[in-house]
Design a protein around this motif. Structure first.
Motif, PDB file in Angstrom:
ATOM      1  N   TYR A   5       0.809  -1.164   0.063  1.00  7.75           N
ATOM      2  CA  TYR A   5       0.039   0.082   0.029  1.00  7.75           C
ATOM      3  C   TYR A   5       0.938   1.247  -0.151  1.00  7.75           C
ATOM      4  O   TYR A   5       2.001   1.263   1.046  1.00  7.75           O
ATOM      5  CB  TYR A   5      -1.043  -0.055   1.341  1.00  7.75           C
ATOM      6  CG  TYR A   5      -2.049  -1.273   1.143  1.00  7.75           C
ATOM      7  CD1 TYR A   5      -3.094  -0.974   0.350  1.00  7.75           C
ATOM      8  CD2 TYR A   5      -1.804  -2.230   1.714  1.00  7.75           C
ATOM      9  CE1 TYR A   5      -4.057  -1.823   0.285  1.00  7.75           C
ATOM     10  CE2 TYR A   5      -2.588  -3.190   1.631  1.00  7.75           C
ATOM     11  CZ  TYR A   5      -3.695  -3.173   0.988  1.00  7.75           C
ATOM     12  OH  TYR A   5      -4.590  -4.208   0.846  1.00  7.75           O
ATOM     13  N   LEU A  22      -0.204   7.146 -11.456  1.00  8.38           N
ATOM     14  CA  LEU A  22      -1.205   5.975 -11.207  1.00  8.38           C
ATOM     15  C   LEU A  22      -0.862   5.115 -12.573  1.00  8.38           C
ATOM     16  O   LEU A  22      -0.754   3.989 -12.499  1.00  8.38           O
ATOM     17  CB  LEU A  22      -2.825   6.364 -11.351  1.00  8.38           C
ATOM     18  CG  LEU A  22      -2.875   7.147 -10.108  1.00  8.38           C
ATOM     19  CD1 LEU A  22      -4.136   7.484  -9.778  1.00  8.38           C
ATOM     20  CD2 LEU A  22      -2.661   6.097  -8.574  1.00  8.38           C
ATOM     21  N   LEU A  25       2.389   3.456 -12.132  1.00  8.05           N
ATOM     22  CA  LEU A  25       2.335   2.253 -11.086  1.00  8.05           C
ATOM     23  C   LEU A  25       1.515   1.237 -11.737  1.00  8.05           C
ATOM     24  O   LEU A  25       2.027   0.057 -11.588  1.00  8.05           O
ATOM     25  CB  LEU A  25       1.500   2.966 -10.008  1.00  8.05           C
ATOM     26  CG  LEU A  25       2.487   3.673  -8.994  1.00  8.05           C
ATOM     27  CD1 LEU A  25       1.465   4.278  -7.999  1.00  8.05           C
ATOM     28  CD2 LEU A  25       3.211   2.616  -8.035  1.00  8.05           C
ATOM     29  N   ALA A  26       0.598   1.529 -12.697  1.00  7.67           N
ATOM     30  CA  ALA A  26      -0.209   0.390 -13.318  1.00  7.67           C
ATOM     31  C   ALA A  26       0.641  -0.294 -14.282  1.00  7.67           C
ATOM     32  O   ALA A  26       0.713  -1.644 -14.303  1.00  7.67           O
ATOM     33  CB  ALA A  26      -1.202   0.862 -13.929  1.00  7.67           C
ATOM     34  N   TYR A  29       3.357  -2.587 -12.094  1.00  3.64           N
ATOM     35  CA  TYR A  29       2.685  -3.443 -11.175  1.00  3.64           C
ATOM     36  C   TYR A  29       1.299  -4.048 -11.446  1.00  3.64           C
ATOM     37  O   TYR A  29       0.906  -4.796 -10.656  1.00  3.64           O
ATOM     38  CB  TYR A  29       2.564  -2.746  -9.546  1.00  3.64           C
ATOM     39  CG  TYR A  29       4.075  -2.606  -9.250  1.00  3.64           C
ATOM     40  CD1 TYR A  29       4.961  -3.547  -8.740  1.00  3.64           C
ATOM     41  CD2 TYR A  29       4.410  -1.119  -9.157  1.00  3.64           C
ATOM     42  CE1 TYR A  29       6.246  -3.103  -8.324  1.00  3.64           C
ATOM     43  CE2 TYR A  29       5.646  -0.841  -8.504  1.00  3.64           C
ATOM     44  CZ  TYR A  29       6.460  -1.676  -8.014  1.00  3.64           C
ATOM     45  OH  TYR A  29       7.789  -1.473  -7.819  1.00  3.64           O
ATOM     46  N   LEU A  32      -4.087  -2.192 -10.148  1.00  2.60           N
ATOM     47  CA  LEU A  32      -4.118  -1.308  -8.878  1.00  2.60           C
ATOM     48  C   LEU A  32      -5.476  -1.268  -8.159  1.00  2.60           C
ATOM     49  O   LEU A  32      -6.423  -1.049  -8.650  1.00  2.60           O
ATOM     50  CB  LEU A  32      -3.683   0.134  -9.099  1.00  2.60           C
ATOM     51  CG  LEU A  32      -2.280   0.433 -10.034  1.00  2.60           C
ATOM     52  CD1 LEU A  32      -2.270   1.934 -10.117  1.00  2.60           C
ATOM     53  CD2 LEU A  32      -1.328  -0.180  -9.333  1.00  2.60           C
ATOM     54  N   THR A  33      -5.548  -1.181  -6.851  1.00  4.33           N
ATOM     55  CA  THR A  33      -6.603  -0.819  -6.093  1.00  4.33           C
ATOM     56  C   THR A  33      -6.473   0.590  -5.552  1.00  4.33           C
ATOM     57  O   THR A  33      -5.353   1.237  -5.102  1.00  4.33           O
ATOM     58  CB  THR A  33      -6.769  -1.826  -4.954  1.00  4.33           C
ATOM     59  OG1 THR A  33      -6.730  -3.008  -5.123  1.00  4.33           O
ATOM     60  CG2 THR A  33      -7.770  -1.518  -3.970  1.00  4.33           C
ATOM     61  N   LEU A  34      -7.434   1.536  -5.953  1.00  3.51           N
ATOM     62  CA  LEU A  34      -7.396   2.857  -5.646  1.00  3.51           C
ATOM     63  C   LEU A  34      -8.358   3.284  -4.805  1.00  3.51           C
ATOM     64  O   LEU A  34      -9.461   3.105  -4.980  1.00  3.51           O
ATOM     65  CB  LEU A  34      -7.572   3.744  -6.871  1.00  3.51           C
ATOM     66  CG  LEU A  34      -6.610   3.426  -8.068  1.00  3.51           C
ATOM     67  CD1 LEU A  34      -6.899   4.276  -9.448  1.00  3.51           C
ATOM     68  CD2 LEU A  34      -5.115   3.608  -7.667  1.00  3.51           C
ATOM     69  N   VAL A  55      -3.032   3.694  -3.112  1.00  7.37           N
ATOM     70  CA  VAL A  55      -2.850   2.566  -3.894  1.00  7.37           C
ATOM     71  C   VAL A  55      -2.223   1.321  -3.525  1.00  7.37           C
ATOM     72  O   VAL A  55      -1.418   1.230  -2.767  1.00  7.37           O
ATOM     73  CB  VAL A  55      -1.936   3.041  -4.942  1.00  7.37           C
ATOM     74  CG1 VAL A  55      -1.737   2.262  -6.385  1.00  7.37           C
ATOM     75  CG2 VAL A  55      -2.111   4.577  -5.589  1.00  7.37           C
ATOM     76  N   PHE A  57      -1.377  -2.845  -4.509  1.00  2.14           N
ATOM     77  CA  PHE A  57      -0.929  -3.553  -5.621  1.00  2.14           C
ATOM     78  C   PHE A  57       0.022  -4.886  -5.200  1.00  2.14           C
ATOM     79  O   PHE A  57       0.237  -4.750  -3.881  1.00  2.14           O
ATOM     80  CB  PHE A  57      -0.174  -3.055  -6.714  1.00  2.14           C
ATOM     81  CG  PHE A  57       1.352  -2.286  -6.148  1.00  2.14           C
ATOM     82  CD1 PHE A  57       2.364  -2.649  -6.164  1.00  2.14           C
ATOM     83  CD2 PHE A  57       1.060  -0.792  -5.854  1.00  2.14           C
ATOM     84  CE1 PHE A  57       3.462  -2.310  -5.692  1.00  2.14           C
ATOM     85  CE2 PHE A  57       2.160  -0.149  -5.510  1.00  2.14           C
ATOM     86  CZ  PHE A  57       3.491  -0.851  -5.535  1.00  2.14           C
ATOM     87  N   SER A 174      -7.402  -0.456 -13.686  1.00  2.00           N
ATOM     88  CA  SER A 174      -6.321   0.490 -13.802  1.00  2.00           C
ATOM     89  C   SER A 174      -6.691   1.857 -14.348  1.00  2.00           C
ATOM     90  O   SER A 174      -7.529   2.154 -15.102  1.00  2.00           O
ATOM     91  CB  SER A 174      -5.508  -0.178 -15.152  1.00  2.00           C
ATOM     92  OG  SER A 174      -4.448   0.617 -15.848  1.00  2.00           O
TER      93      SER A 174
END
Length: 179
Positions: A5, A22, A25-26, A29, A32-34, A55, A57, A174
């Protein structure tokens, strides 16, 4: 796989730089959970409001590799490596939790102590991971948020481009998907 996280925040063109971060990061990884994004006043200095979110992942990377990737993303968001701590910033990415890891090294403390001190970290964390237990406090994020002293630091949920902003939305999309 380790679930990670990360707190993300910006008060310099925040919508632009959060979208850039973002997407990066997507790419690095995967899904993503946002959390919802929240607007709040700057803490520790006078400046424009921040927009913050958390975020989540999963990764097989080490904590050092994730930290290095976050620093690359900050640099891609025009943040200089020697940026002062209490000043406006284009992007701030901080590891809050790295699985159950507990570590204290120069420049890296996990779990991040600010997680339970800053509502703009704890509230979005509780939004997306209410049942995750803090590795040293042995309380869930929901329990920590529910016991957090309220009213000291106003936060307003704000939309962030195509990223989901509701705890009830599909947060596994994403930012590239636009949903």
């Amino acid at each position: 796989m380790t679930h990670v996280y990360v707190a993300a925040g910006s008060n310099v063109e925040p919508e632009r730089y959060l979208t850039v971060a973002l997407r990066a990061l997507a790419t690095a990884y995967g899904p993503l959970t946002l959390s919802p994004a929240y607007r709040n006043k700057a803490v520790g200095f006078e400046g424009a409001d921040f927009i913050n979110l958390v975020v989540g992942f999963s990764t097989e990377d080490s904590v050092a590799a994730v930290r290095q990737q976050l620093q690359k993303i900050e640099a891609a968001c025009d943040r200089p490596p020697d940026a002062p701590k209490w000043a406006p910033r284009t992007m701030d990415l901080d590891i809050l939790l790295f699985g159950d890891l507990v570590c204290q090294q120069p420049g890296l403390v996990i779990p991040r102590p600010d997680l339970v001190k800053r509502p703009y970290m704890l509230k979005p964390m509780a939004d997306i991971a209410p049942d995750v237990r803090h590795p040293t406090l042995d309380k869930t994020m929901r329990e920590l948020w529910e016991s957090f002293p309220g009213g000291e630091h106003a936060m307003v949920e704000v939309p962030l481009g195509g990223a989901p902003t509701s705890p009830h939305s599909d947060r596994h999309r994403s930012p590239e998907s636009g949903r």
